[in-house]
Every structure is written in structure tokens, then in C-alpha cells.
Scaffold this motif. Sequence first.
Motif, short mmCIF file in Angstrom:
data_model
loop_
_atom_site.label_atom_id
_atom_site.label_comp_id
_atom_site.label_asym_id
_atom_site.label_seq_id
_atom_site.Cartn_x
_atom_site.Cartn_y
_atom_site.Cartn_z
N TYR A 4 0.86 -1.18 0.00
CA TYR A 4 0.00 0.00 0.00
C TYR A 4 0.90 1.23 0.00
O TYR A 4 2.03 1.18 0.48
CB TYR A 4 -0.85 -0.04 1.27
N GLU A 5 0.39 2.34 -0.52
CA GLU A 5 1.15 3.58 -0.48
C GLU A 5 0.24 4.76 -0.16
O GLU A 5 -0.95 4.73 -0.45
CB GLU A 5 1.88 3.83 -1.81
N ILE A 6 0.84 5.75 0.47
CA ILE A 6 0.17 7.02 0.78
C ILE A 6 1.13 8.14 0.39
O ILE A 6 2.32 8.07 0.67
CB ILE A 6 -0.17 7.14 2.28
N ILE A 7 0.59 9.18 -0.24
CA ILE A 7 1.34 10.42 -0.46
C ILE A 7 0.61 11.51 0.31
O ILE A 7 -0.61 11.62 0.24
CB ILE A 7 1.40 10.83 -1.94
N TYR A 8 1.38 12.30 1.05
CA TYR A 8 0.78 13.42 1.76
C TYR A 8 1.69 14.64 1.65
O TYR A 8 2.87 14.53 1.33
CB TYR A 8 0.54 13.08 3.24
N THR A 9 1.12 15.80 1.93
CA THR A 9 1.89 17.02 2.09
C THR A 9 1.57 17.59 3.46
O THR A 9 0.50 17.33 4.03
CB THR A 9 1.54 18.09 1.02
N SER A 10 2.50 18.34 4.00
CA SER A 10 2.26 19.04 5.26
C SER A 10 3.20 20.24 5.34
O SER A 10 4.15 20.35 4.57
CB SER A 10 2.48 18.12 6.47
N LEU A 11 2.91 21.11 6.26
CA LEU A 11 3.73 22.28 6.53
C LEU A 11 4.38 22.09 7.89
O LEU A 11 3.69 21.78 8.87
CB LEU A 11 2.85 23.54 6.54
N ALA A 12 5.70 22.24 7.94
CA ALA A 12 6.40 22.14 9.22
C ALA A 12 5.95 23.29 10.12
O ALA A 12 5.74 24.42 9.64
CB ALA A 12 7.91 22.19 9.01
N SER A 13 5.79 23.04 11.39
CA SER A 13 5.33 24.06 12.33
C SER A 13 6.34 25.21 12.45
O SER A 13 5.99 26.30 12.87
CB SER A 13 5.04 23.45 13.69
N ARG A 14 7.58 24.94 12.05
CA ARG A 14 8.63 25.96 12.03
C ARG A 14 9.70 25.52 11.05
O ARG A 14 9.73 24.36 10.64
CB ARG A 14 9.21 26.19 13.41
N ARG A 46 9.92 24.62 4.47
CA ARG A 46 8.97 24.23 5.51
C ARG A 46 7.88 23.27 5.02
O ARG A 46 7.01 22.90 5.79
CB ARG A 46 8.30 25.44 6.18
N GLU A 47 7.91 22.90 3.78
CA GLU A 47 6.89 21.99 3.27
C GLU A 47 7.46 20.59 3.09
O GLU A 47 8.58 20.42 2.61
CB GLU A 47 6.34 22.48 1.94
N PHE A 48 6.66 19.61 3.49
CA PHE A 48 6.99 18.21 3.28
C PHE A 48 6.06 17.64 2.22
O PHE A 48 4.87 17.96 2.18
CB PHE A 48 6.76 17.38 4.55
N MET A 49 6.58 16.78 1.37
CA MET A 49 5.79 15.89 0.53
C MET A 49 6.44 14.53 0.71
O MET A 49 7.66 14.41 0.59
CB MET A 49 5.80 16.29 -0.94
N GLN A 50 5.64 13.54 1.05
CA GLN A 50 6.22 12.24 1.33
C GLN A 50 5.37 11.13 0.75
O GLN A 50 4.13 11.18 0.78
CB GLN A 50 6.37 12.05 2.83
N LEU A 51 6.05 10.12 0.21
CA LEU A 51 5.41 8.89 -0.21
C LEU A 51 5.86 7.82 0.76
O LEU A 51 7.06 7.65 1.01
CB LEU A 51 5.82 8.51 -1.63
#
Length: 138
Positions: A4-14, A46-51
Motif C-alpha cells: 500500500y502507499e500514501i502520499i501526503y503534504t504538510s507544513l512544518a510548524s517551524r 517548511r513543506e513536506f511531501m512524502q510517499l
Amino acid sequence: MALYEIIYTSLASRDLPPEELAQLLDKARAHNASQGITGMMIYHRREFMQLLEGEQAAVQALYERIAGDPRHQQLRKIWDGPIRERGFSDWGMAFVAPDELALREKPGYQDLLAQGPRHAPSDSTGKKLLLTLRDDFL
């Protein structure tokens, strides 16, 4: 075992300095290896994109753990679904941090900037999507 795979994005709190990003990566690699999870992480301004890829229960549990981590804000799942094979089986967790030249010497660094969807040998929708979206992200 169903992959299974998931891709998400998030913003680091700092903003994360290179040393802290390296520590985060080392901890993530150790945890993910123990859970059979591989993937690719991109960090930029500050942005993450991860698979994340691996056994479905392990990948979903890690995503929930990330969702509860105060270092991540504005978590957004872009894609999730079953896969036949891993797109990043060679790395415990490959990563790209184009703003952090010092991290480019770290094992696992991948020049995702020079690659495109044609370099995705697996049929992983997530890997192809990640490589396609990288230009907009970066």
C-alpha cells in the motif's frame, strides 16, 4: 502481504535547520525500517511531501502517527491505494532537500530534480504522481 502507499503534504510548524532535518530523517529511517516501510520524502521551505509504502496497516499507522505529530500542520493526503511493488525499494527512506546543500552528502539523498515519471520503473501510481508533482512542489 498486500502493499500500500500514501502520499501526503504538510507544513512544518517551524523552519527546520539542516541538523534537525538530518536527525528527523535518521529517526524516520530507523522507525520505518523496523516497520518495513520505504519511500521518498521531499522537504522544501517548511513543506513536506512524502510517499510511504509498505504493508497497509503499517503505512496507515505511520500516517496517523504523523497526523498527530505537532511538527506537522495542514496535513493533506494526496493519494492512497494498493500497489503491486515498491517504487522505492532500494531506500529505507530516500529524501530530497533542495535548499539544504549540506544534506546532499547524506546517504539516501536522491536527485529527484533531475528525474521524471519515465524513471519510475514500477507501476506505482504514487511514485509517478510524486515525480510529476515535484516541480509544482519545489
